[in-house]
Scaffold this active site. Structure first.
Site, PDB file in Angstrom:
ATOM      1  N   SER A 229       0.814  -1.222   0.000  1.00 17.09           N
ATOM      2  CA  SER A 229       0.000   0.000   0.000  1.00 17.09           C
ATOM      3  C   SER A 229       0.844   1.268   0.000  1.00 17.09           C
ATOM      4  CB  SER A 229      -0.906   0.008   1.230  1.00 17.09           C
ATOM      5  OG  SER A 229      -0.120   0.111   2.407  1.00 17.09           O
TER       6      SER A 229
ATOM      7  N   VAL B 144       4.071   1.565   6.030  1.00 21.26           N
ATOM      8  CA  VAL B 144       5.100   0.863   6.787  1.00 21.26           C
ATOM      9  C   VAL B 144       4.773  -0.624   6.938  1.00 21.26           C
ATOM     10  CG1 VAL B 144       6.293   0.726   9.006  1.00 21.26           C
ATOM     11  CG2 VAL B 144       5.687   2.950   8.061  1.00 21.26           C
TER      12      VAL B 144
ATOM     13  N   CYS C 244     -14.735  -3.801   0.571  1.00 24.70           N
ATOM     14  CA  CYS C 244     -13.522  -3.708  -0.242  1.00 24.70           C
ATOM     15  C   CYS C 244     -12.602  -4.902   0.001  1.00 24.70           C
ATOM     16  CB  CYS C 244     -12.793  -2.402   0.062  1.00 24.70           C
ATOM     17  SG  CYS C 244     -11.333  -2.132  -0.971  1.00 24.70           S
TER      18      CYS C 244
ATOM     19  N   CYS D 195     -10.747   5.551   2.424  1.00 18.68           N
ATOM     20  CA  CYS D 195      -9.711   5.920   1.457  1.00 18.68           C
ATOM     21  C   CYS D 195     -10.186   6.850   0.352  1.00 18.68           C
ATOM     22  CB  CYS D 195      -9.079   4.665   0.857  1.00 18.68           C
ATOM     23  SG  CYS D 195     -10.194   3.665  -0.153  1.00 18.68           S
TER      24      CYS D 195
END
Length: 353
Positions: A9, A12, A100, A197
């Site tokens: 993505s 981290v 999603c 998002c």
């Protein structure tokens, strides 16, 4: 050597997941989904932005792994955004992240990387694990309970669990961040994303209004007996249990207890009117056979980060299921996901009616 695609993505967690799998000797590739062309303000930490795609590419190059960018913007629009709008038009409070995970970035992606890229597994940066109950694979909460995202996995197809890896299962966010810094991963200090998002930091109501996807209409705020107490700004701006932002001057605190999209009415009431003995769902998506539920102590969550609620019994209805609480609970919002657990193991879930 097993081949693993890591859903990168640009953050981290997924970057460290790729590193750890490579260190363990897996043949690792990175896959990043491009699901929007809209650039976000860097102060608004949302995922799946064009900036995130660039960050994922940088990390893959740094780790020396092959990297694929899949343009799934149209798939995302059809499967998630259109669902989101459709449910709000019905007066519900949908959970786009759970849908999603099933329809795009976990379930569908797992199928894609196996069938098209020929890998054995899809790995993600979720703080989760895979476990089993009576021989059936289930999802397990990870070590870092503050990062638990199992709730959003409740609608995954059972088959997907055979092809998922969660490298961060036994780690905390602090562990992950330290590894990223020790290995000088380019996004080691990147902030986390928290918002839906595709709304770019806006509330659902603001997003729907500003994009024109749903025109908010003002309407009456009423008590259960029909007494008018105010005017609402559009039903998409409210959810069950909400108290703040109602704009009502009343002799006692009032909460949203129901929404009527047909009449464009927002129903409010006293706190005790929020409580109920049960919650109803549509058909269930289960990782285990239905009869196994009777053998287990069951708890449910009706929203992310909610404390699990113990269940007394489950009743099959003509349409869906009814879960009876051991003690009265505040109503769950229609359209949200009801995630079903046994201790820290996720057994599946359904959409709340």
């Amino acid at each position: 050597m097993k081949k693993v695609a890591v859903a990168m993505s640009g953050g981290v967690d997924s970057s460290v997941s790729a590193l750890l799998l490579k260190e363990k000797g897996y043949d690792v590739i990175g896959v990043t989904l491009k699901m929007t062309s809209v650039a976000c303000d860097t102060d608004i930490q949302v995922c799946c932005s064009p900036e995130d795609v660039k960050d994922a590419k940088r990390v893959a190059t740094y780790l020396g792994i092959e990297h694929y960018i899949l343009d799934w913007e149209e798939i995302f629009k059809k499967k998630v955004i259109e669902y989101f709008v459709r449910e709000y038009k019905k007066g519900k409070t949908p959970n786009p992240c759970a849908v999603c995970n099933r329809e795009v970035k976990t379930g569908l992606l797992a199928k894609y990387v196996r069938d098209i890229l020929g890998v054995d597994y899809l790995a993600t940066g979720h703080y989760l694990g895979i476990d089993s109950i009576y021989g059936h694979k289930v999802i397990k909460r990870g070590k870092d309970k503050n990062k638990d995202q199992s709730y959003f996995m409740a609608l995954l197809e059972k088959e997907s669990l055979n092809y998922l890896l969660f490298p961060l299962e036994n780690m905390t966010k602090e562990d992950t961040r330290k590894i990223a810094e020790d290995f000088n991963i380019p996004v080691a200090k990147k902030s986390e994303s928290f918002e839906i998002c595709f709304t770019a930091g806006k509330t659902p109501g603001e997003y729907l209004q500003e994009t024109g996807l749903l025109k908010n209409k003002t309407g009456d705020i009423v008590l259960k007996d029909g007494t008018k107490v105010g005017i609402h700004k559009g039903l998409s701006n409210y959810t069950i249990g909400q108290r703040r932002g109602l704009g009502i001057a009343w002799k006692e605190p009032l909460y949203v207890i129901d929404k009527n999209p047909e009449k464009n009415i927002l129903v409010v009431g006293k706190k005790e009117e929020l409580f109920t003995d049960y919650v109803d769902t549509e058909e269930l998506n289960l990782f285990v056979p239905e009869d196994i539920l009777e053998k287990l102590d069951i708890s449910v969550q009706g929203r992310y980060r909610q404390k699990p609620v113990n269940i007394q019994k489950i009743e099959k209805k003509e349409k869906g299921y009814r879960f009876y609480f051991k003690s009265p609970q505040q109503k769950f919002a229609s359209g949200q996901v009801l995630a079903i657990y046994s201790d820290d193991k996720l057994l599946g879930g359904g959409i709340i009616l």
